[in-house]
Design a protein around this motif. Structure first.
Motif, PDB file in Angstrom:
ATOM      1  N   MET A 218     -33.377   4.491  20.886  1.00  0.00           N
ATOM      2  CA  MET A 218     -33.642   3.181  20.290  1.00  0.00           C
ATOM      3  C   MET A 218     -34.825   2.495  20.972  1.00  0.00           C
ATOM      4  O   MET A 218     -35.494   1.648  20.374  1.00  0.00           O
ATOM      5  CB  MET A 218     -32.399   2.306  20.362  1.00  0.00           C
ATOM      6  CG  MET A 218     -31.231   2.784  19.489  1.00  0.00           C
ATOM      7  SD  MET A 218     -31.631   2.931  17.716  1.00  0.00           S
ATOM      8  CE  MET A 218     -32.053   4.686  17.567  1.00  0.00           C
ATOM      9  N   GLY A 219     -35.106   2.883  22.208  1.00  0.00           N
ATOM     10  CA  GLY A 219     -36.273   2.343  22.893  1.00  0.00           C
ATOM     11  C   GLY A 219     -37.583   2.741  22.237  1.00  0.00           C
ATOM     12  O   GLY A 219     -38.615   2.089  22.453  1.00  0.00           O
TER      13      GLY A 219
ATOM     14  N   ILE B  54     -37.410   7.261  13.093  1.00  0.00           N
ATOM     15  CA  ILE B  54     -36.134   7.025  13.779  1.00  0.00           C
ATOM     16  C   ILE B  54     -35.488   5.772  13.200  1.00  0.00           C
ATOM     17  O   ILE B  54     -36.066   4.687  13.259  1.00  0.00           O
ATOM     18  CB  ILE B  54     -36.339   6.854  15.295  1.00  0.00           C
ATOM     19  CG1 ILE B  54     -36.909   8.136  15.905  1.00  0.00           C
ATOM     20  CG2 ILE B  54     -35.023   6.475  15.971  1.00  0.00           C
ATOM     21  CD1 ILE B  54     -37.316   7.988  17.360  1.00  0.00           C
ATOM     22  N   ALA B  55     -34.312   5.926  12.644  1.00  0.00           N
ATOM     23  CA  ALA B  55     -33.593   4.786  12.071  1.00  0.00           C
ATOM     24  C   ALA B  55     -32.709   4.141  13.126  1.00  0.00           C
ATOM     25  O   ALA B  55     -32.184   4.827  14.008  1.00  0.00           O
ATOM     26  CB  ALA B  55     -32.735   5.243  10.896  1.00  0.00           C
ATOM     27  N   PRO B  56     -32.539   2.822  13.076  1.00  0.00           N
ATOM     28  CA  PRO B  56     -31.611   2.169  14.003  1.00  0.00           C
ATOM     29  C   PRO B  56     -30.210   2.763  13.917  1.00  0.00           C
ATOM     30  O   PRO B  56     -29.696   3.018  12.826  1.00  0.00           O
ATOM     31  CB  PRO B  56     -31.624   0.711  13.532  1.00  0.00           C
ATOM     32  CG  PRO B  56     -32.970   0.529  12.911  1.00  0.00           C
ATOM     33  CD  PRO B  56     -33.254   1.840  12.232  1.00  0.00           C
ATOM     34  N   THR B  57     -29.614   2.984  15.084  1.00  0.00           N
ATOM     35  CA  THR B  57     -28.244   3.489  15.174  1.00  0.00           C
ATOM     36  C   THR B  57     -27.283   2.317  15.290  1.00  0.00           C
ATOM     37  O   THR B  57     -27.486   1.416  16.103  1.00  0.00           O
ATOM     38  CB  THR B  57     -28.082   4.403  16.400  1.00  0.00           C
ATOM     39  OG1 THR B  57     -28.887   5.566  16.219  1.00  0.00           O
ATOM     40  CG2 THR B  57     -26.631   4.826  16.577  1.00  0.00           C
ATOM     41  N   ILE B  58     -26.234   2.354  14.491  1.00  0.00           N
ATOM     42  CA  ILE B  58     -25.275   1.253  14.449  1.00  0.00           C
ATOM     43  C   ILE B  58     -23.884   1.787  14.756  1.00  0.00           C
ATOM     44  O   ILE B  58     -23.419   2.744  14.121  1.00  0.00           O
ATOM     45  CB  ILE B  58     -25.288   0.587  13.057  1.00  0.00           C
ATOM     46  CG1 ILE B  58     -26.674  -0.012  12.778  1.00  0.00           C
ATOM     47  CG2 ILE B  58     -24.200  -0.476  12.944  1.00  0.00           C
ATOM     48  CD1 ILE B  58     -27.002  -0.114  11.319  1.00  0.00           C
ATOM     49  N   ASN B  59     -23.240   1.194  15.740  1.00  0.00           N
ATOM     50  CA  ASN B  59     -21.827   1.481  15.982  1.00  0.00           C
ATOM     51  C   ASN B  59     -21.006   0.635  15.013  1.00  0.00           C
ATOM     52  O   ASN B  59     -21.214  -0.575  14.922  1.00  0.00           O
ATOM     53  CB  ASN B  59     -21.443   1.138  17.420  1.00  0.00           C
ATOM     54  CG  ASN B  59     -22.072   2.085  18.417  1.00  0.00           C
ATOM     55  OD1 ASN B  59     -22.572   3.146  18.049  1.00  0.00           O
ATOM     56  ND2 ASN B  59     -22.062   1.714  19.683  1.00  0.00           N
ATOM     57  N   THR B  60     -20.070   1.247  14.330  1.00  0.00           N
ATOM     58  CA  THR B  60     -19.419   0.520  13.246  1.00  0.00           C
ATOM     59  C   THR B  60     -17.944   0.860  13.119  1.00  0.00           C
ATOM     60  O   THR B  60     -17.511   1.959  13.488  1.00  0.00           O
ATOM     61  CB  THR B  60     -20.134   0.823  11.906  1.00  0.00           C
ATOM     62  OG1 THR B  60     -19.599  -0.003  10.869  1.00  0.00           O
ATOM     63  CG2 THR B  60     -19.982   2.281  11.513  1.00  0.00           C
ATOM     64  N   GLY B  61     -17.193  -0.084  12.611  1.00  0.00           N
ATOM     65  CA  GLY B  61     -15.829   0.193  12.195  1.00  0.00           C
ATOM     66  C   GLY B  61     -15.853   0.747  10.782  1.00  0.00           C
ATOM     67  O   GLY B  61     -16.705   0.379   9.973  1.00  0.00           O
ATOM     68  N   ILE B  62     -14.943   1.646  10.486  1.00  0.00           N
ATOM     69  CA  ILE B  62     -14.880   2.244   9.154  1.00  0.00           C
ATOM     70  C   ILE B  62     -13.753   1.579   8.375  1.00  0.00           C
ATOM     71  O   ILE B  62     -12.590   1.609   8.791  1.00  0.00           O
ATOM     72  CB  ILE B  62     -14.649   3.763   9.239  1.00  0.00           C
ATOM     73  CG1 ILE B  62     -15.770   4.421  10.055  1.00  0.00           C
ATOM     74  CG2 ILE B  62     -14.578   4.369   7.841  1.00  0.00           C
ATOM     75  CD1 ILE B  62     -15.558   5.910  10.301  1.00  0.00           C
TER      76      ILE B  62
END
Length: 280
Positions: A201-202, A236-244
């Motif tokens: 992400m950097g 590079i696409a932003p990575t998102i931590n997510t609830g499903i």
């Protein structure tokens, strides 16, 4: 739709917890959230799928004033138990913090910084500082992750919610190195792989936040300031931590995972910015 228990809880939040928290915050003159987040990052939180430390720190800060301003002991016990038993309670505040931080960044002429990301289960959208109030959207992707017992990918809804605002300020998937336990929880690999997400992400951000540092990276600041130019240039696409979420209403969260922001949003935004600046 929502069943009676959900509606009852929402009513309690509106009529009991909300006013009580307001009274406690006014007595205590508010809570400075940025230092609290800084501590949480050193204690294993990334503020999207892990908020255990910050939720605990918040409760410790709130509890004395909540006790001073609540006469009903039963109600007080219920409120403290509710906050104390909800490891994700701080996510609500992290989202508000993200919005409060990024709104002042919006409206800078020529700026290519992303100021908001959101999704609704159908589309994913971004706003860019130098492009007014226009949203640039593309079909949202399906999260990849782990499911709670009894559920599978067949039950999942495409990614949804407003919580991606935390990635916009360098938390969540951008700060995964601070929370190696999250990598396993969201199905993103072994704990040692968490740092790889932050380093990647950097490559699509403008700077590091010196106020929010990660011990595992020798106190490197979280990558901050998503630049649409860098996203398109690197792919590079932003990575998102997510609830499903379950695909049917009323069931709620059925797992946790990682999802990518659609590159098409950033490509559209970059073309619009180039046109606005007269760049061919």
């Amino acid at each position: 739709g929502n069943d009676a228990s959900v509606l009852k809880r929402l009513g309690w939040l509106r009529d009991t917890l909300g006013p009580a928290l307001g009274a406690a915050l006014r007595v205590g003159k508010g809570i400075d959230l940025k230092p609290l987040v800084a501590r949480g990052l050193t204690m294993g939180d990334e503020m999207h799928q892990r908020n255990l430390a910050c939720s605990s720190l918040l409760l410790r800060t709130l509890a004395p004033d909540l006790a001073r301003t609540t006469d009903d002991r039963t109600a007080l016990a219920e409120m403290l138990a509710f906050i104390g038993s909800n490891d994700q309670f701080f996510l609500n505040l992290a989202m508000v913090l993200g919005k409060a931080m990024m709104d002042p960044v919006h409206g800078i002429e020529g700026s290519s910084v992303v100021t908001a990301m959101s999704r609704n289960g159908t589309d994913f959208g971004i706003r860019v500082s130098g492009l007014g109030d226009e949203w640039f959207t593309a079909p949202v992707e399906m999260p990849v992750g782990l499911y709670f017992p009894g559920f599978s990918a067949d039950d999942a809804n495409p990614d949804m919610g407003d919580s991606t605002i935390v990635e916009t300020i360098g938390l969540g998937g951008f700060a995964m190195a601070a929370a190696p336990a999250v990598a396993g929880f969201v199905g993103a690999g072994v704990p040692s792989s968490a740092a790889d997400f932050t380093r990647t992400m950097g490559e699509i951000t403008l700077t590091q936040n010196p106020e929010w540092t990660i011990p595992a990276l020798d106190y490197q600041g979280v990558p901050t300031g998503i630049d649409i130019r860098l996203v398109v240039e690197t792919g590079i696409a932003p990575t998102i931590n997510t609830g499903i979420a379950h695909c049917k209403p009323g069931i709620g969260q059925v797992g946790a995972g990682v999802v990518k922001a659609p590159l098409a949003c950033f490509e559209q935004a970059l073309k619009a910015l180039a046109a606005r600046l007269g760049v061919k």
